[in-house]
Design a protein around this motif. Structure first.
Motif, PDB file in Angstrom:
ATOM      1  N   ILE A   5      -2.601   2.864   3.254  1.00  0.00           N
ATOM      2  CA  ILE A   5      -2.926   1.611   3.941  1.00  0.00           C
ATOM      3  C   ILE A   5      -4.385   1.236   3.716  1.00  0.00           C
ATOM      4  CG2 ILE A   5      -3.251   0.574   6.229  1.00  0.00           C
ATOM      5  CD1 ILE A   5      -0.722   2.142   7.099  1.00  0.00           C
ATOM      6  N   LEU A   6      -5.271   2.201   3.826  1.00  0.00           N
ATOM      7  CA  LEU A   6      -6.700   1.936   3.648  1.00  0.00           C
ATOM      8  C   LEU A   6      -6.988   1.462   2.217  1.00  0.00           C
ATOM      9  CD1 LEU A   6      -9.522   2.014   4.850  1.00  0.00           C
ATOM     10  CD2 LEU A   6      -9.702   4.412   4.148  1.00  0.00           C
ATOM     11  N   ILE A   7      -6.408   2.134   1.228  1.00  0.00           N
ATOM     12  CA  ILE A   7      -6.600   1.725  -0.170  1.00  0.00           C
ATOM     13  C   ILE A   7      -6.044   0.317  -0.391  1.00  0.00           C
ATOM     14  CG2 ILE A   7      -5.937   2.201  -2.563  1.00  0.00           C
ATOM     15  CD1 ILE A   7      -5.905   5.198  -1.779  1.00  0.00           C
ATOM     16  N   GLY A   8      -4.853   0.063   0.153  1.00  0.00           N
ATOM     17  CA  GLY A   8      -4.257  -1.264   0.034  1.00  0.00           C
ATOM     18  C   GLY A   8      -5.100  -2.334   0.697  1.00  0.00           C
ATOM     19  N   GLY A   9      -5.661  -2.021   1.869  1.00  0.00           N
ATOM     20  CA  GLY A   9      -6.513  -2.975   2.564  1.00  0.00           C
ATOM     21  C   GLY A   9      -7.755  -3.328   1.767  1.00  0.00           C
ATOM     22  N   VAL A  10      -8.368  -2.320   1.152  1.00  0.00           N
ATOM     23  CA  VAL A  10      -9.566  -2.554   0.328  1.00  0.00           C
ATOM     24  C   VAL A  10      -9.221  -3.438  -0.869  1.00  0.00           C
ATOM     25  CG1 VAL A  10     -11.272  -1.454  -1.177  1.00  0.00           C
ATOM     26  CG2 VAL A  10     -10.725  -0.432   1.048  1.00  0.00           C
ATOM     27  N   LEU A  11      -8.117  -3.147  -1.550  1.00  0.00           N
ATOM     28  CA  LEU A  11      -7.720  -3.934  -2.725  1.00  0.00           C
ATOM     29  C   LEU A  11      -7.393  -5.378  -2.348  1.00  0.00           C
ATOM     30  CD1 LEU A  11      -5.441  -1.360  -4.612  1.00  0.00           C
ATOM     31  CD2 LEU A  11      -7.751  -2.102  -5.242  1.00  0.00           C
ATOM     32  N   ILE A  70     -10.061  -7.312   8.053  1.00  0.00           N
ATOM     33  CA  ILE A  70      -9.060  -7.075   9.093  1.00  0.00           C
ATOM     34  C   ILE A  70      -7.722  -7.700   8.703  1.00  0.00           C
ATOM     35  CG2 ILE A  70      -9.806  -9.107  10.406  1.00  0.00           C
ATOM     36  CD1 ILE A  70      -8.262  -5.812  11.772  1.00  0.00           C
ATOM     37  N   ASP A  71      -7.759  -8.890   8.054  1.00  0.00           N
ATOM     38  CA  ASP A  71      -6.518  -9.534   7.609  1.00  0.00           C
ATOM     39  C   ASP A  71      -5.904  -8.780   6.429  1.00  0.00           C
ATOM     40  OD1 ASP A  71      -6.491 -11.661   9.487  1.00  0.00           O
ATOM     41  OD2 ASP A  71      -8.019 -12.707   8.328  1.00  0.00           O
ATOM     42  N   ALA A  72      -6.766  -8.302   5.513  1.00  0.00           N
ATOM     43  CA  ALA A  72      -6.279  -7.521   4.379  1.00  0.00           C
ATOM     44  C   ALA A  72      -5.674  -6.198   4.858  1.00  0.00           C
ATOM     45  CB  ALA A  72      -7.414  -7.260   3.395  1.00  0.00           C
ATOM     46  N   LEU A  73      -6.345  -5.556   5.813  1.00  0.00           N
ATOM     47  CA  LEU A  73      -5.841  -4.296   6.366  1.00  0.00           C
ATOM     48  C   LEU A  73      -4.535  -4.524   7.117  1.00  0.00           C
ATOM     49  CD1 LEU A  73      -6.527  -1.258   6.744  1.00  0.00           C
ATOM     50  CD2 LEU A  73      -7.564  -1.895   8.939  1.00  0.00           C
ATOM     51  N   PHE A  74      -4.444  -5.637   7.840  1.00  0.00           N
ATOM     52  CA  PHE A  74      -3.219  -5.978   8.568  1.00  0.00           C
ATOM     53  C   PHE A  74      -2.056  -6.135   7.585  1.00  0.00           C
ATOM     54  CE2 PHE A  74      -0.102  -8.379  10.853  1.00  0.00           C
ATOM     55  CZ  PHE A  74      -0.297  -8.100  12.190  1.00  0.00           C
ATOM     56  N   THR A  75      -2.296  -6.862   6.475  1.00  0.00           N
ATOM     57  CA  THR A  75      -1.255  -7.072   5.474  1.00  0.00           C
ATOM     58  C   THR A  75      -0.853  -5.752   4.826  1.00  0.00           C
ATOM     59  OG1 THR A  75      -2.118  -9.285   5.003  1.00  0.00           O
ATOM     60  CG2 THR A  75      -0.645  -8.315   3.367  1.00  0.00           C
ATOM     61  N   ALA A 117       2.805  -4.131   4.984  1.00  0.00           N
ATOM     62  CA  ALA A 117       3.556  -3.857   3.755  1.00  0.00           C
ATOM     63  C   ALA A 117       3.938  -2.381   3.658  1.00  0.00           C
ATOM     64  CB  ALA A 117       2.741  -4.278   2.539  1.00  0.00           C
ATOM     65  N   THR A 118       2.976  -1.489   3.901  1.00  0.00           N
ATOM     66  CA  THR A 118       3.242  -0.055   3.807  1.00  0.00           C
ATOM     67  C   THR A 118       4.227   0.402   4.876  1.00  0.00           C
ATOM     68  OG1 THR A 118       0.988   0.241   2.984  1.00  0.00           O
ATOM     69  CG2 THR A 118       2.155   2.224   3.671  1.00  0.00           C
ATOM     70  N   CYS A 119       4.152  -0.208   6.040  1.00  0.00           N
ATOM     71  CA  CYS A 119       5.076   0.127   7.136  1.00  0.00           C
ATOM     72  C   CYS A 119       6.339  -0.734   7.077  1.00  0.00           C
ATOM     73  CB  CYS A 119       4.376  -0.049   8.487  1.00  0.00           C
ATOM     74  SG  CYS A 119       2.958   1.039   8.718  1.00  0.00           S
ATOM     75  N   VAL A 120       6.513  -1.461   5.956  1.00  0.00           N
ATOM     76  CA  VAL A 120       7.670  -2.336   5.697  1.00  0.00           C
ATOM     77  C   VAL A 120       8.049  -3.155   6.926  1.00  0.00           C
ATOM     78  CG1 VAL A 120       8.605  -1.086   3.727  1.00  0.00           C
ATOM     79  CG2 VAL A 120       9.234  -0.327   5.995  1.00  0.00           C
ATOM     80  N   ILE A 129       3.905  -3.264  -4.408  1.00  0.00           N
ATOM     81  CA  ILE A 129       3.789  -1.815  -4.624  1.00  0.00           C
ATOM     82  C   ILE A 129       3.710  -1.079  -3.290  1.00  0.00           C
ATOM     83  CG2 ILE A 129       2.295  -0.001  -5.547  1.00  0.00           C
ATOM     84  CD1 ILE A 129       1.503  -1.991  -7.765  1.00  0.00           C
ATOM     85  N   LEU A 130       2.949  -1.633  -2.358  1.00  0.00           N
ATOM     86  CA  LEU A 130       2.840  -1.023  -1.026  1.00  0.00           C
ATOM     87  C   LEU A 130       4.194  -1.002  -0.323  1.00  0.00           C
ATOM     88  CD1 LEU A 130      -0.521  -2.583   0.270  1.00  0.00           C
ATOM     89  CD2 LEU A 130      -0.149  -0.240  -0.513  1.00  0.00           C
ATOM     90  N   ILE A 131       4.965  -2.082  -0.484  1.00  0.00           N
ATOM     91  CA  ILE A 131       6.305  -2.141   0.116  1.00  0.00           C
ATOM     92  C   ILE A 131       7.198  -1.049  -0.462  1.00  0.00           C
ATOM     93  CG2 ILE A 131       8.429  -3.504   0.235  1.00  0.00           C
ATOM     94  CD1 ILE A 131       6.672  -6.018   0.390  1.00  0.00           C
ATOM     95  N   GLN A 132       7.148  -0.887  -1.795  1.00  0.00           N
ATOM     96  CA  GLN A 132       7.989   0.119  -2.436  1.00  0.00           C
ATOM     97  C   GLN A 132       7.605   1.530  -2.007  1.00  0.00           C
ATOM     98  OE1 GLN A 132      10.756  -0.548  -5.319  1.00  0.00           O
ATOM     99  NE2 GLN A 132      11.092   0.833  -3.615  1.00  0.00           N
ATOM    100  N   ILE A 133       6.303   1.798  -1.972  1.00  0.00           N
ATOM    101  CA  ILE A 133       5.831   3.120  -1.530  1.00  0.00           C
ATOM    102  C   ILE A 133       6.175   3.346  -0.061  1.00  0.00           C
ATOM    103  CG2 ILE A 133       3.790   4.542  -1.120  1.00  0.00           C
ATOM    104  CD1 ILE A 133       2.502   3.214  -3.540  1.00  0.00           C
ATOM    105  N   GLY A 134       5.947   2.328   0.761  1.00  0.00           N
ATOM    106  CA  GLY A 134       6.220   2.461   2.186  1.00  0.00           C
ATOM    107  C   GLY A 134       7.694   2.590   2.497  1.00  0.00           C
TER     108      GLY A 134
END
Length: 452
Positions: A26-32, A48-53, A57-60, A82-87
């Motif tokens: 989640i943290l890596i995804g938020g930074v990207l 905060i919006d990027a981290l929320f998304t 996504a990771t928590c589907v 990618i986050l959706i698939q991993i999550g």
């Protein structure tokens, strides 16, 4: 080097590894997602919006503070995908897949983590199950993507239709609920323009249901022609899923039949299709084909119940799970009938299963109540909307009454934590954060209290 030696597996418990792994992703995804290249206008997205998304996504889940289609660039959308698939499949499943491709050995500790991640009772056949999970997921997503692409090629260029098909095929099967239709002018529109479209509705519902029943059940169904039997778990999941969808369709149809803001303006076929869809979607999926804010409060509360129950164990969905709900109903029926055992399909459930179901339900209910109370003080919204938002986050559903984009900073953080807890499960989170306990070598004398 083992798959996740970074976590020092010899010291960390499986629940703690899962919690830390998801948090890092989640943290890596938020930074990207906060980088300028991830947005359409080339400006950095508020972290905060990027981290929320990234959390959603990771928590589907599917809850978003900024519209996915209109705000994020192609690069940002691919990161979300990618986050959706991993999550959805779990980071340990994906790590195991890479290890198998590289012909690396799966250690005992890693098998224990996989057992925890897949919510299995034993490690027996866990790697074989992972192979099936990945194969089933990719085949179903591919078929769903192809059907979506064929339908949407009538509305958009073929290349865009294929891209939309892939994105929504992955999103729907993983019960994430993210959509890209906001880029056509109306943010947060979801699938409302396809309320009368049989193909989009049926394909979406099938993807949601297949993702929600769990990979163990899918494996049982595929092997049924050979074995000619289903496990108790599969029977309970399929029965509960069918019953909840059926009852949900009837209740929504009755409550919303004359509501001009939802089903009232549709024909009979549209009413039935929309009722069926809105009954399936709360099973932790997210997309909607009618305006949820226009639903009657009775319907909104009923959907809250469906979201709280959620999908099934070993699936891409959240909630307390259909098996937990069925166990509790079985306990109530057994108590009313004066029976000592809960019997499902001629099988008696062990007491530890009953205690686990009760623990999960109480912890989940406590979490939803606590978060709802806190958000009621931080957000100036109607109580039913806050309860709906909280339950949607906990059940990793993604349905919203329009509250998400208007959340305060504190509200966004709280919902992020709720989605995280809902994806891992309250019990797994408690195991991860709590101290290790040794098994007691003695039992206290039995006491009696008056109940009821």
């Amino acid at each position: 080097m083992t798959i996740i030696s970074f976590f020092r597996l010899s010291r960390w418990s499986p629940p703690r590894v899962l919690m830390t792994g998801f948090a890092l992703i989640i943290l890596i995804g938020g930074v990207l997602l906060s980088m300028p290249f991830a947005s359409r206008d080339g400006t950095a997205t508020a972290f905060i919006d990027a981290l929320f998304t990234a959390t959603s996504a990771t928590c589907v889940t599917g809850l978003v503070t900024v519209d996915t289609g209109s705000h994020y660039s192609i690069a940002g959308q691919i990161i979300i995908l990618i986050l959706i698939q991993i999550g959805g499949l779990g980071f340990m499943t994906m790590a195991t897949l890479f290890a198998l491709v590289l012909r690396k050995r799966i250690s005992l500790k890693e098998r224990l983590i996989l057992q925890e991640a897949m919510n299995q009772n034993s490690m027996e056949g866990i790697v074989r199950l992972i192979r099936k999970v990945v194969l089933y997921a990719f085949i179903i997503e591919l078929v769903g993507a192809a059907l979506f692409a064929i339908r949407w090629s009538l509305d958009m260029p073929l290349g865009q239709a294929i891209y939309f098909g892939i994105f929504h095929g992955v999103s729907m099967f993983n019960n994430a609920g993210f959509d890209l239709f906001g880029q056509f002018g109306t943010p947060y529109v979801s699938f409302t323009q396809y309320v009368n479209d049989p193909l989009v509705n049926i394909v979406t519902m099938l993807l949601i249901i297949l993702g929600g029943i769990g990979f163990i059940v899918m494996s049982d169904l595929l092997e049924f022609r050979t074995l000619r039997r289903l496990s108790l778990h599969s029977k309970v999941v399929l029965s509960a899923t069918g019953a909840l969808i059926g009852v949900g369709t009837i209740v929504i149809f009755i409550f919303e039949f004359s509501n001009k803001g939802t089903l009232g303006s549709l024909g009979w076929g549209g009413k039935i299709l929309a009722s069926f869809y809105q009954s399936v979607s709360p099973r932790t999926a997210g997309p909607n084909t009618v305006d949820l804010a226009s639903l009657r409060q009775a319907t909104q509360f009923f959907i809250i119940i469906l979201m709280f129950i959620g999908a099934s164990p070993g699936s891409t969905g959240g909630g307390i799970k259909t098996t937990t709900f069925t166990t509790l109903i079985g306990a109530v029926i057994a108590m009313i009938r004066g029976k000592e055992d809960i019997v499902l399909f001629n099988y008696r459930l062990a007491r530890e299963r009953i205690f686990k179901a009760l623990t999960i339900t109480v912890l989940s209910l406590a979490l939803v109540v606590f978060v709802t109370m806190v958000l009621s003080t931080t957000e100036d919204k109607a109580f039913i909307k806050i309860l709906f938002e909280t339950t949607s986050a906990f059940g990793t559903v993604g349905l919203s009454l329009g509250v998400t984009p208007e959340l305060s900073m504190i509200g966004k953080i709280i919902i992020c934590l709720t989605m995280f807890a809902g994806r891992l499960g309250p019990l797994t989170l408690a195991y991860a954060l709590g101290p290790r306990t040794e098994k007691e070598l003695y039992r206290h004398p039995e006491g009696k209290i008056i109940i009821g």
